[in-house]
Design a protein around this motif. Structure first.
Motif, PDB file in Angstrom:
ATOM      1  N   SER A   1       0.186   4.008   9.959  1.00  0.00           N
ATOM      2  CA  SER A   1      -0.244   5.293   9.412  1.00  0.00           C
ATOM      3  C   SER A   1       0.961   6.068   8.895  1.00  0.00           C
ATOM      4  O   SER A   1       2.046   5.990   9.470  1.00  0.00           O
ATOM      5  N   VAL A   2       0.754   6.789   7.798  1.00  0.00           N
ATOM      6  CA  VAL A   2       1.732   7.765   7.318  1.00  0.00           C
ATOM      7  C   VAL A   2       0.979   9.034   6.964  1.00  0.00           C
ATOM      8  O   VAL A   2       0.022   9.010   6.187  1.00  0.00           O
ATOM      9  N   ILE A   3       1.422  10.136   7.549  1.00  0.00           N
ATOM     10  CA  ILE A   3       0.810  11.443   7.320  1.00  0.00           C
ATOM     11  C   ILE A   3       1.902  12.411   6.896  1.00  0.00           C
ATOM     12  O   ILE A   3       2.922  12.553   7.586  1.00  0.00           O
ATOM     13  N   GLU A   4       1.710  13.041   5.757  1.00  0.00           N
ATOM     14  CA  GLU A   4       2.677  14.038   5.294  1.00  0.00           C
ATOM     15  C   GLU A   4       2.478  15.318   6.089  1.00  0.00           C
ATOM     16  O   GLU A   4       1.341  15.765   6.309  1.00  0.00           O
ATOM     17  N   THR A   5       3.603  15.964   6.482  1.00  0.00           N
ATOM     18  CA  THR A   5       3.518  17.046   7.459  1.00  0.00           C
ATOM     19  C   THR A   5       3.854  18.437   6.926  1.00  0.00           C
ATOM     20  O   THR A   5       3.781  19.414   7.674  1.00  0.00           O
ATOM     21  N   GLY A   6       4.232  18.540   5.671  1.00  0.00           N
ATOM     22  CA  GLY A   6       4.383  19.851   5.064  1.00  0.00           C
ATOM     23  C   GLY A   6       5.680  20.574   5.342  1.00  0.00           C
ATOM     24  O   GLY A   6       5.823  21.748   4.977  1.00  0.00           O
ATOM     25  N   GLU A   7       6.635  19.924   5.974  1.00  0.00           N
ATOM     26  CA  GLU A   7       7.927  20.545   6.218  1.00  0.00           C
ATOM     27  C   GLU A   7       8.924  20.119   5.139  1.00  0.00           C
ATOM     28  O   GLU A   7       8.740  19.089   4.487  1.00  0.00           O
TER      29      GLU A   7
ATOM     30  N   PRO B   1       2.896  21.802  10.314  1.00  0.00           N
ATOM     31  CA  PRO B   1       2.118  22.788   9.549  1.00  0.00           C
ATOM     32  C   PRO B   1       0.978  22.179   8.744  1.00  0.00           C
ATOM     33  O   PRO B   1      -0.010  22.856   8.462  1.00  0.00           O
ATOM     34  N   GLN B   2       1.113  20.896   8.368  1.00  0.00           N
ATOM     35  CA  GLN B   2       0.066  20.216   7.611  1.00  0.00           C
ATOM     36  C   GLN B   2      -0.091  18.794   8.138  1.00  0.00           C
ATOM     37  O   GLN B   2       0.832  18.237   8.740  1.00  0.00           O
ATOM     38  N   THR B   3      -1.259  18.217   7.905  1.00  0.00           N
ATOM     39  CA  THR B   3      -1.471  16.793   8.180  1.00  0.00           C
ATOM     40  C   THR B   3      -2.274  16.225   7.004  1.00  0.00           C
ATOM     41  O   THR B   3      -3.502  16.269   6.993  1.00  0.00           O
ATOM     42  N   ASN B   4      -1.536  15.709   6.028  1.00  0.00           N
ATOM     43  CA  ASN B   4      -2.152  15.119   4.836  1.00  0.00           C
ATOM     44  C   ASN B   4      -2.044  13.603   4.916  1.00  0.00           C
ATOM     45  O   ASN B   4      -0.942  13.047   4.899  1.00  0.00           O
ATOM     46  N   LEU B   5      -3.176  12.937   5.016  1.00  0.00           N
ATOM     47  CA  LEU B   5      -3.195  11.487   5.170  1.00  0.00           C
ATOM     48  C   LEU B   5      -2.744  10.819   3.879  1.00  0.00           C
ATOM     49  O   LEU B   5      -3.338  11.020   2.817  1.00  0.00           O
TER      50      LEU B   5
END
Length: 457
Positions: free
Chosen positions: A152-158, A27-31
């Motif tokens: 890389s680490v990307i927060e995904t909103g789940e 749902p999200q891709t926050n770097l």
């Protein structure tokens, strides 16, 4: 500047070794973390943040590399119990490329969604798990351990529910850079299915793409010899770093001897053989002082799988060299971290034995010891001075003057205390993120770790 050199070598193994999969639609891709230092080594540091999110959050293929992610198939011994139901369950091989030295490199994931091997899991990774992996890989790289790098680490909103941490908790997808994702368990799977052709193909893939320098007249023995050297080196580097991986199963050991996949890791607060990282390691199978034994046991499982295509006598020779290779690697690792002159194998090993005996006798912080005695010379007053007057340090104090090297000049050695990574620090960094979305302590720590790495290397 390194240019991007895409590869697809893994495809040469054929469809029995992997399953094409599709990444989760997050749902999200926050770097949250991009490792431009690692990216520069494979020609990807010039990507914009938008391109980075596209490739490492949504997994659009990198030009010329793998057209679709591949969940790798393997088996493995988990705490010495064989499990034929393994495979990439929450990750996949996303891309391959060459680094600036010409080595074949993999970009693999963790938390990228379900695969045929998820075994009822959700295929996700907690953000805390990703932060912990950043810290582990940065610290190990700085200390000279042959490790994967968190790319890389990307927060995904789940929001994820987990039984071993407060839930619901934040989610992330991680990408790691490895020299290889071919595990000992990759060979075990082929042997389990009596697939001689598959084993030959794996051996040839490794000798061609991962260890061409190891090729010899007997390919299987040559690959085992390469694995023995890599495992001995890794075990020694863990000891010198004071590190406990926690889960040294055969599906977590790759053929290049490169440490990867960090779950319940810890840095030991003292030189204690029985110190464990995993709360579920009730018998201490993978305790600090048993890691060399664990990696040797795993080598025997690799060789056992390869017996299907090689004579036992061909494999015995390399396996029997493990103890002496480990001893030599331990001298390299411990005295390398200390930064002293080398005086020959016997004298070097005598000093290493004295160091270990002193650290066991005093149970002092090993990070403080290596910091205080860098280059074999005392750096002045220290909170650990009372330890150095302990009788356990008698042999070390008598030996170290002969090994003393030039005075270290990097500014790090003038600090008041060493850079460390004990569990309380890890939890404090995570608490700042969890409670206040404050990422400053993490980035400050990464900067400090990299400064320590420059001082060591």
């Amino acid at each position: 500047m390194t240019r991007f050199q895409p590869e697809t070598s893994i495809l040469s193994l054929g469809p029995d070794f992997f399953d094409p999969v599709t990444a989760a639609d997050f749902p999200q891709t926050n770097l949250r973390f991009r490792n431009d230092r690692a990216a520069a080594s494979v020609g990807l540091d010039q990507l914009s943040d938008a391109q980075w999110l596209d490739h490492f959050g949504r997994f659009a293929p990198l030009p010329g590399s793998l057209p679709q992610p591949l969940a790798l198939r393997y088996h493995g011994h988990q705490f010495r119990s064989y499990n034929p139901d393994l495979g990439d369950g929450r990750g996949f091989l996303f891309a391959q490329m060459r680094d600036g030295a010409g080595r074949l490199m993999d970009l693999g994931t963790k938390g990228s969604g379900t695969t045929p091997w998820s075994r009822a899991g959700d295929g996700r990774l907690t953000l805390k798990g990703a932060v912990r992996e950043i810290l582990a890989t940065e610290m190990l790289e700085a200390l000279g351990v042959n490790t994967s790098r968190t790319f890389s680490v990307i927060e995904t909103g789940e929001r994820l529910v987990r039984g071993d941490e407060p839930s619901p908790t934040r989610s992330a997808v991680l990408v790691r850079l490895n020299h290889s994702h071919i595990r000992y368990g990759s060979f075990q799977r082929q042997a389990f299915h009596q697939n001689r052709d598959g084993l030959h193909a794996l051996v040839e893939y490794c000798l061609t793409n991962l260890a061409p320098e190891a090729r010899g007249p007997t390919p299987v023995a040559a690959l085992v010899d390469h694995a023995v050297q890599g495992a001995a080196r890794l075990a020694a580097q863990y000891m010198a770093a004071g590190f406990v991986h926690g889960v040294l199963n055969t599906d977590n050991i790759n053929i290049t001897g490169e440490s990867f996949d960090y779950g319940p890791w810890r840095f030991a607060p003292a030189w204690a053989a029985g110190f464990t990282a995993a709360y579920f390691d009730h018998g201490g199978l993978y305790a600090f002082g048993r890691q060399a034994e664990a990696l040797q046991w795993n080598l025997y499982q690799l060789a056992n799988a390869l017996r299907l295509i090689a004579e036992v006598d061909e494999l015995k020779g390399p396996l029997e060299t493990y103890p002496q290779r480990y001893r030599a690697a331990l001298s390299d690792a411990v005295l390398g971290r200390l930064g002293v002159k080398r005086l020959g194998a016997d004298r070097d090993e005598t000093l290493v034995d004295a160091i270990q005996a002193a650290l066991v006798a005093t149970q002092m912080d090993p990070d403080r010891f290596f910091f205080d005695w860098r280059c074999g010379m005392r750096r002045g007053q220290s909170p650990a001075d009372h330890h150095y007057s302990h009788e356990g340090f008698t042999d070390f104090l008598a030996l170290i003057p002969d090994f003393a090297a030039d005075v270290p000049t990097h500014a790090y050695w003038a600090d008041d205390a060493p850079c460390t990574m004990l569990i309380d620090e890890v939890e404090a960094i995570w608490t700042a993120i969890a409670d206040r979305d404050d990422w400053a302590p993490l980035h400050t720590k990464i900067s400090a770790i990299r400064g320590m790495g420059e001082a060591h290397h």
